[in-house]
Design an enzyme around this catalytic site. Structure first.
Site, PDB file in Angstrom:
ATOM      1  N   HIS A 133       1.144 -10.515   5.407  1.00  0.00           N
ATOM      2  CA  HIS A 133       1.321 -11.369   6.495  1.00  0.00           C
ATOM      3  C   HIS A 133       0.989 -12.848   6.017  1.00  0.00           C
ATOM      4  O   HIS A 133      -0.093 -12.990   5.599  1.00  0.00           O
ATOM      5  CB  HIS A 133       0.580 -10.835   7.723  1.00  0.00           C
ATOM      6  N   ASP A 256      -4.323 -31.553  -3.221  1.00  0.00           N
ATOM      7  CA  ASP A 256      -3.773 -32.227  -3.963  1.00  0.00           C
ATOM      8  C   ASP A 256      -3.328 -31.141  -5.241  1.00  0.00           C
ATOM      9  O   ASP A 256      -2.092 -31.135  -5.533  1.00  0.00           O
ATOM     10  CB  ASP A 256      -4.615 -33.220  -4.883  1.00  0.00           C
ATOM     11  N   ASP A 265       4.759 -31.475  -0.129  1.00  0.00           N
ATOM     12  CA  ASP A 265       3.966 -32.571   0.355  1.00  0.00           C
ATOM     13  C   ASP A 265       3.315 -31.817   1.641  1.00  0.00           C
ATOM     14  O   ASP A 265       4.036 -31.674   2.609  1.00  0.00           O
ATOM     15  CB  ASP A 265       4.463 -33.540   0.463  1.00  0.00           C
TER      16      ASP A 265
HETATM   17 MN    MN Z   1       0.434 -34.574   1.484  1.00  0.00          MN
END
Ligand code: MN
Length: 289
Positions: A133, A256, A265
């Site tokens: 899951h 990051d 992103d």
């Molecule tokens: Mn971001």
């Protein structure tokens, strides 16, 4: 939640979805050679009003492989090429936790468009991989209906049992405990894939690792209250035998790093300065019971 916070949530979600309307509205459309969008493609995003992506809809540079789906209990971006979601996002609060039993009704997602392969519950059988899951069953126990939604195969990723029942489950529990305390928890989770991933059965790709980004807000806070001090837990967990015996606390990674490995992103709805600060951190000061 106060009316001002609610309005803020909607505004953030709407902003977050501004750029993703075309891909969600036209899952069959191939990008035009020059990448231009025609006016007819700009329909409202199905995620525009979803609370689950108030911190941003994850996007990458290739929207052709991102079918955005709103399952109500969570939202996701589906990749037909990988035969699984690239990411699933959800919010969990105390209101999501109840006494509904685990429904276990693993099933195809009938909402996938014509032309997409529909992974079935038996496709993982005898492969050595769990139906892992992404949005956990245990985060959706307020009703039988909500719980059942987590068993759609579009919420599953192939995971070795050592990962699924180990650090992955451990972080799920940590999030659930924070929600039970009244905190507001946002999660986005998915896979990290090699350029040519291993595959099984009907070409289901095996991620080399699973990632998870967990943002923990205090009771009474809303998505607009995320600051550089807000606990943000990033993890990258190996999808192989080396997950055995590991704890999620040992598998921390900065957002990051997760962005580098996935090319998505995340947390894009945050104020840029806050986003930069929380994404660069590998750990935070929050206690990890
Ligand atoms: Mn971001």
């Amino acid at each position: 939640m106060e009316p001002t916070l609610r309005a803020g949530t909607l505004a953030l979600a709407a902003l977050a979805c501004f750029g993703c309307a075309a891909r969600s509205a036209t899952p069959h459309a191939s990008p035009s050679p020059n990448g231009a969008l025609t006016r007819t493609e700009l329909a409202p995003s199905p995620l525009a009003s979803s609370p689950h992506v108030a911190l941003g809809v994850p996007t990458d540079s290739d929207p052709s492989d991102d079918l955005l789906m709103d399952k109500g209990a969570y939202v996701l971006s589906y990749s037909d090429a990988l035969r699984q979601p690239s990411w699933v996002a959800w919010r969990v609060t105390r209101a999501d936790l109840g006494s509904a039993p685990r429904s276990n009704d693993f099933r195809q997602d009938a909402d996938l468009p014509t032309g997409f392969f529909r992974v079935g519950p038996g496709d993982y059988a005898r492969t050595g991989y769990d139906r892992g899951h992404l949005c956990p069953s245990a985060h959706r126990t307020a009703s039988r209906e909500e719980n059942s939604l987590t068993f759609l195969m579009t919420n599953m990723q192939p995971q070795v049992h050592a990962l699924n029942a180990g650090p992955w489950k451990g972080l799920e529990s940590h999030e659930r405990q924070r929600a039970a305390e009244g905190k507001l928890v946002y999660v986005v989770a998915g896979g990290i894939f090699a350029a040519s991933p291993a595959r099984f059965g009907p070409q289901i790709a095996v991620p080399e690792a699973s990632f998870r980004i967990t943002v923990v807000l205090e009771s009474g806070q809303g998505p607009a209250d995320v600051s550089a001090q807000t606990p943000v837990i990033g993890t990258i967990m190996p999808n192989d035998a080396s997950a055995r015996g590991r704890k999620w606390q040992e598998l921390r990674a900065s957002v990051d790093e997760i962005e580098r490995r996935t090319r998505y992103d995340f947390l894009s709805a945050l104020d840029d300065e806050v986003e930069r600060a929380v994404e660069a951190r590998e750990t935070d000061a929050s206690p990890s019971p």
